[in-house]
Design a protein around this motif. Structure first.
Motif, PDB file in Angstrom:
ATOM      1  N   LEU A 155       0.822  -1.205   0.000  1.00  0.00           N
ATOM      2  CA  LEU A 155       0.000   0.000   0.000  1.00  0.00           C
ATOM      3  C   LEU A 155       0.859   1.260   0.000  1.00  0.00           C
ATOM      4  O   LEU A 155       0.643   2.183  -0.798  1.00  0.00           O
ATOM      5  N   CYS A 159       3.016   1.573  -3.352  1.00  0.00           N
ATOM      6  CA  CYS A 159       2.202   1.911  -4.525  1.00  0.00           C
ATOM      7  C   CYS A 159       1.714   3.358  -4.460  1.00  0.00           C
ATOM      8  O   CYS A 159       1.799   4.097  -5.453  1.00  0.00           O
ATOM      9  N   ALA A 160       1.217   3.762  -3.298  1.00  0.00           N
ATOM     10  CA  ALA A 160       0.738   5.141  -3.150  1.00  0.00           C
ATOM     11  C   ALA A 160       1.883   6.135  -3.273  1.00  0.00           C
ATOM     12  O   ALA A 160       1.777   7.158  -3.963  1.00  0.00           O
ATOM     13  N   CYS A 190       3.404   6.268  -6.822  1.00  0.00           N
ATOM     14  CA  CYS A 190       2.472   7.011  -7.676  1.00  0.00           C
ATOM     15  C   CYS A 190       2.639   8.518  -7.460  1.00  0.00           C
ATOM     16  O   CYS A 190       2.669   9.292  -8.420  1.00  0.00           O
ATOM     17  N   TRP A 204      -6.569   6.457  -3.445  1.00  0.00           N
ATOM     18  CA  TRP A 204      -5.728   5.744  -2.489  1.00  0.00           C
ATOM     19  C   TRP A 204      -6.400   5.600  -1.138  1.00  0.00           C
ATOM     20  O   TRP A 204      -6.172   4.614  -0.429  1.00  0.00           O
ATOM     21  N   SER A 255      -7.011   1.837   0.174  1.00  0.00           N
ATOM     22  CA  SER A 255      -6.338   1.505   1.434  1.00  0.00           C
ATOM     23  C   SER A 255      -7.332   1.106   2.505  1.00  0.00           C
ATOM     24  O   SER A 255      -7.076   0.195   3.305  1.00  0.00           O
ATOM     25  N   PRO A 270      -1.126   5.751   3.615  1.00  0.00           N
ATOM     26  CA  PRO A 270      -0.996   5.746   2.152  1.00  0.00           C
ATOM     27  C   PRO A 270      -1.514   7.038   1.515  1.00  0.00           C
ATOM     28  O   PRO A 270      -0.908   7.552   0.570  1.00  0.00           O
ATOM     29  N   LEU A 271      -2.631   7.559   2.020  1.00  0.00           N
ATOM     30  CA  LEU A 271      -3.188   8.800   1.498  1.00  0.00           C
ATOM     31  C   LEU A 271      -2.204   9.948   1.650  1.00  0.00           C
ATOM     32  O   LEU A 271      -1.948  10.712   0.710  1.00  0.00           O
ATOM     33  N   PHE A 277       0.941   9.633  -0.607  1.00  0.00           N
ATOM     34  CA  PHE A 277       0.657  10.075  -1.977  1.00  0.00           C
ATOM     35  C   PHE A 277       0.622  11.591  -2.050  1.00  0.00           C
ATOM     36  O   PHE A 277       1.247  12.199  -2.933  1.00  0.00           O
TER      37      PHE A 277
END
Length: 316
Positions: free
Chosen positions: A52, A55-56, A59, A80, A84, A101-102, A105
């Motif tokens: 998680l 990837c976030a 990105c 995300w 998540s 994760p938020l 990103f």
């Protein structure tokens, strides 16, 4: 967690790359998912948490040269957050929810990197995350009291309901932030996500109050540090040291943890972008306040009664 950031962070300071500490901090968050005393389960949790976070974050790093802001930043944050939330609830991750994760990103996606991809930051981010997994497998510790509590799996309807709540809350908070011309929309999105970790209205209000109080306390700590006019080396050392109490209190006293996490985040962003000044502190406070209020109010409208009960130990 102390070693997970301390060792890579020290390496960056010794090589005079303190500007990359922001990437290392988010990579070290993977260590927070290594809470289970069973080594195999710990590995599964950390691999999932790493997936998680990586990837976030990747990105965000990939789109940073595009100057992400406004509606595109909001759309990415919503994606995300929802993903998540579903993954964390389904697999019972701790810390759960969508916050880390938020925010990874949003924060990494808005760093001023120019028009080229920050490959050095990408390497620091991924390497720190993998190092945290390695440390998780090397560590041995007995079960704590929190593992003695059996948690029931969350049914899919409730997982979907909370994911939709994340979508609506962050959309509303982000839209208001865009309308008010918020300079750092990621703070508003992160603040809106925090109350949703609780499963009922009273819990959301309590968690939102912790968020606001912890953020304000953290800003006070930050202002105190800045009065001393520390060097980049001292700031880097403070960032590394602040990660330890952040992890130590994250699932025990959220407000206290944020009093350490807030100055950590702002200091690392200042190292990545030295032109950031007092305006960042103001944006952090106002963005969090707006996000928390919208999160509490909109979630209360969507969920008129506390139907959802979630396991303890989530952070947003």
């Amino acid at each position: 967690m102390g070693l997970g950031l301390g060792i890579p962070g020290t390496a960056l300071l010794l090589t005079e790359r303190s500007d990359l500490l922001a990437y290392a901090v988010f990579g070290s968050v993977v260590g927070m998912y290594g809470r289970d005393p069973r080594r195999l389960q710990r590995l599964k949790d950390q691999l999932l948490g790493a997936a998680l976070m990586l990837c976030a974050g990747i990105c965000g790093i990939a789109v940073a040269p595009l100057g992400l802001h406004g509606w595109t930043l909001l759309a990415g944050g919503i994606f995300w957050a929802v993903l998540s939330s579903v993954v964390a609830d389904h697999h019972g991750l701790k810390p759960g929810g969508a916050f880390f994760p938020l925010f990874a990103f949003g924060a990494l996606g808005t760093l001023p990197v120019g028009e080229t991809l920050a490959l050095d930051g990408l390497v620091a981010f991924v390497a720190t995350a993998l190092f945290s997994i390695l440390l998780g497998q090397m560590a041995r510790f007995g079960p704590a009291a929190e593992y003695g509590i059996k948690t029931l799996p969350i049914p899919w309807p409730n997982i979907g309901r909370r994911a939709v709540t994340y979508l609506v809350v962050i959309l509303v908070a982000g839209s208001i932030g865009i309308f008010l011309h918020a300079e750092h929309l990621q703070w508003t999105m992160a603040g809106a996500a925090v109350p949703l970790a609780a499963g009922n209205a009273r819990g959301r209000i309590k968690r939102g109050a912790h968020r606001i109080a912890g953020t304000l306390a953290g800003i006070a700590v930050l202002l105190g540090l800045q009065l001393l006019e520390p060097s980049e080396l001292v700031i880097g050392c403070c960032i590394i040291l602040l990660m330890f109490p952040t992890e130590a209190y994250m699932v025990r006293n959220y407000g206290l943890a944020l009093s350490f996490f807030t100055p950590l985040i702002i200091l690392m962003l200042q190292l990545a972008n030295p032109v950031i000044g007092i305006q960042m502190v103001w944006d952090c406070a106002m963005g969090n306040l707006l996000g928390v209020i919208v999160g509490i109010v909109v979630a209360a409208i969507i969920e008129r009664r506390p139907r959802l009960q979630y396991s303890s130990g989530v952070v947003g």
